[in-house]
Design an enzyme around this catalytic site. Structure first.
Site, mmCIF file in Angstrom:
data_model
loop_
_atom_site.group_PDB
_atom_site.id
_atom_site.type_symbol
_atom_site.label_atom_id
_atom_site.label_comp_id
_atom_site.label_asym_id
_atom_site.label_seq_id
_atom_site.Cartn_x
_atom_site.Cartn_y
_atom_site.Cartn_z
ATOM 1 N N LYS A 1 0.822 -1.216 0.000
ATOM 2 C CA LYS A 1 0.000 0.000 0.000
ATOM 3 C C LYS A 1 0.863 1.277 0.000
ATOM 4 O O LYS A 1 2.071 1.224 0.256
ATOM 5 C CB LYS A 1 -0.938 -0.033 1.215
ATOM 6 C CG LYS A 1 -1.954 -1.202 1.160
ATOM 7 C CD LYS A 1 -2.986 -1.075 2.278
ATOM 8 C CE LYS A 1 -3.995 -2.212 2.226
ATOM 9 N NZ LYS A 1 -5.092 -2.008 3.201
ATOM 10 N N TYR B 1 -12.422 -2.745 -3.995
ATOM 11 C CA TYR B 1 -12.988 -2.880 -2.647
ATOM 12 C C TYR B 1 -14.515 -2.832 -2.645
ATOM 13 O O TYR B 1 -15.106 -2.472 -1.624
ATOM 14 C CB TYR B 1 -12.428 -1.772 -1.752
ATOM 15 C CG TYR B 1 -11.003 -2.017 -1.279
ATOM 16 C CD1 TYR B 1 -10.696 -3.132 -0.492
ATOM 17 C CD2 TYR B 1 -9.976 -1.135 -1.584
ATOM 18 C CE1 TYR B 1 -9.400 -3.353 -0.033
ATOM 19 C CE2 TYR B 1 -8.679 -1.347 -1.131
ATOM 20 C CZ TYR B 1 -8.406 -2.463 -0.353
ATOM 21 O OH TYR B 1 -7.126 -2.677 0.108
ATOM 22 N N PHE C 1 -15.908 3.001 6.609
ATOM 23 C CA PHE C 1 -14.527 3.371 6.296
ATOM 24 C C PHE C 1 -14.237 3.385 4.796
ATOM 25 O O PHE C 1 -13.097 3.608 4.383
ATOM 26 C CB PHE C 1 -13.548 2.432 7.021
ATOM 27 C CG PHE C 1 -13.730 0.961 6.716
ATOM 28 C CD1 PHE C 1 -13.191 0.400 5.558
ATOM 29 C CD2 PHE C 1 -14.432 0.134 7.590
ATOM 30 C CE1 PHE C 1 -13.349 -0.951 5.270
ATOM 31 C CE2 PHE C 1 -14.591 -1.223 7.310
ATOM 32 C CZ PHE C 1 -14.050 -1.760 6.141
ATOM 33 N N ARG D 1 -1.297 -14.347 4.530
ATOM 34 C CA ARG D 1 -2.009 -13.728 5.660
ATOM 35 C C ARG D 1 -1.213 -13.879 6.958
ATOM 36 O O ARG D 1 -1.197 -12.976 7.795
ATOM 37 C CB ARG D 1 -3.420 -14.294 5.784
ATOM 38 C CG ARG D 1 -4.281 -13.866 4.579
ATOM 39 C CD ARG D 1 -5.724 -14.318 4.690
ATOM 40 N NE ARG D 1 -6.482 -13.568 5.688
ATOM 41 C CZ ARG D 1 -6.967 -12.354 5.494
ATOM 42 N NH1 ARG D 1 -6.785 -11.724 4.344
ATOM 43 N NH2 ARG D 1 -7.660 -11.754 6.437
ATOM 44 N N THR E 1 -5.260 -7.267 10.539
ATOM 45 C CA THR E 1 -5.596 -6.047 9.789
ATOM 46 C C THR E 1 -5.203 -4.793 10.565
ATOM 47 O O THR E 1 -4.661 -3.851 9.995
ATOM 48 C CB THR E 1 -7.119 -6.010 9.501
ATOM 49 O OG1 THR E 1 -7.465 -7.217 8.829
ATOM 50 C CG2 THR E 1 -7.495 -4.821 8.642
ATOM 51 N N ARG F 1 2.713 -6.178 9.182
ATOM 52 C CA ARG F 1 1.952 -5.041 9.736
ATOM 53 C C ARG F 1 2.495 -4.598 11.080
ATOM 54 O O ARG F 1 2.538 -3.390 11.368
ATOM 55 C CB ARG F 1 0.465 -5.383 9.800
ATOM 56 C CG ARG F 1 -0.188 -5.291 8.408
ATOM 57 C CD ARG F 1 -1.507 -5.966 8.377
ATOM 58 N NE ARG F 1 -2.251 -5.719 7.132
ATOM 59 C CZ ARG F 1 -3.250 -6.484 6.731
ATOM 60 N NH1 ARG F 1 -3.627 -7.523 7.461
ATOM 61 N NH2 ARG F 1 -3.886 -6.210 5.604
ATOM 62 N N ASN G 1 -2.122 0.294 6.636
ATOM 63 C CA ASN G 1 -1.661 -0.983 7.218
ATOM 64 C C ASN G 1 -0.730 -1.769 6.289
ATOM 65 O O ASN G 1 -0.669 -2.993 6.361
ATOM 66 C CB ASN G 1 -2.852 -1.813 7.717
ATOM 67 C CG ASN G 1 -3.755 -2.314 6.603
ATOM 68 O OD1 ASN G 1 -3.637 -1.876 5.457
ATOM 69 N ND2 ASN G 1 -4.641 -3.233 6.926
ATOM 70 N N HIS H 1 -2.126 -5.469 1.588
ATOM 71 C CA HIS H 1 -3.398 -6.176 1.437
ATOM 72 C C HIS H 1 -3.075 -7.582 0.957
ATOM 73 O O HIS H 1 -2.138 -7.771 0.193
ATOM 74 C CB HIS H 1 -4.292 -5.497 0.387
ATOM 75 C CG HIS H 1 -5.458 -6.364 -0.025
ATOM 76 N ND1 HIS H 1 -6.613 -6.422 0.698
ATOM 77 C CD2 HIS H 1 -5.584 -7.264 -1.045
ATOM 78 C CE1 HIS H 1 -7.423 -7.316 0.119
ATOM 79 N NE2 HIS H 1 -6.818 -7.835 -0.937
ATOM 80 N N GLU I 1 -9.442 -11.171 -7.421
ATOM 81 C CA GLU I 1 -8.497 -10.062 -7.249
ATOM 82 C C GLU I 1 -7.324 -10.162 -8.224
ATOM 83 O O GLU I 1 -6.864 -9.148 -8.750
ATOM 84 C CB GLU I 1 -8.000 -10.028 -5.798
ATOM 85 C CG GLU I 1 -9.126 -9.659 -4.829
ATOM 86 C CD GLU I 1 -8.678 -9.605 -3.375
ATOM 87 O OE1 GLU I 1 -7.492 -9.868 -3.089
ATOM 88 O OE2 GLU I 1 -9.521 -9.284 -2.519
#
Ligand code: CMP
Length: 140
Positions: free
Chosen positions: A10, A50, A58, A86, A92, A103, A113, A116, A127
């Site tokens: 990100k 998203y 949010f 993950r 998250t 993270r 964060n 993704h 995705e």
């Protein structure tokens, strides 16, 4: 099973200059990068990605943040790649992320964060194809 998952570095992590450190964690965990690009997302592209969060409070902040600077998008391939990624990312909310996760080490807040990752093989398929055509994925 051999899986593919979509990963996004990100804007906060790109701005921090830790692209290489994050990619290195994927590689050290045995995941292979089989497609990769750096892009500035348009609002339309971020909103479509998203879409499942459209009604969440949010959503606007999420789209603002994801369009605030370039991101690096990659497809990771490996045994149980969805869960492996993950596990590397951590929770998250970085305040809840286990020590040693991406993270915990690089993220500041639930919005900024760092990364993704697809949450299931079903969303991974959607995705991956949202960002990459078949010819852009280098099978091994
Ligand atoms: P990501 O995995 O990219 O998916 C949606 C993003 O929304 C998530 O990471 C967070 O960065 C962001 N977000 C902000 N607030 C929340 C929240 N309350 N719950 C889940 N995700 C949130």
């Amino acid at each position: 099973a051999l899986e593919r998952t979509l990963s996004i570095i990100k804007p906060d992590a790109v701005a921090k200059n830790v692209i290489g450190e994050i990619e290195s964690r994927f590689e050290k965990a045995g995941l292979r990068i089989v497609a990769m690009k750096m892009v500035q997302l348009s609002r339309e592209k971020a909103e479509g990605f998203y879409a499942e969060h459209k009604e969440r409070p949010f959503f606007k902040d999420l789209v603002d943040f994801m369009t605030s600077g370039p991101v690096v998008v990659q497809v990771l391939e490996g045994e149980n790649a969805v869960k492996a990624n993950r596990d590397l990312m951590g929770a998250t909310n970085p305040k809840e992320a286990e020590a040693g996760t991406i993270r915990a080490d690089f993220a500041e807040s639930i919005d900024a964060n760092a990364v993704h990752g697809s949450d299931s093989t079903t969303s991974a398929e959607r995705e991956v194809s949202y960002f990459f055509s078949a010819e852009e994925i280098c099978a091994r």
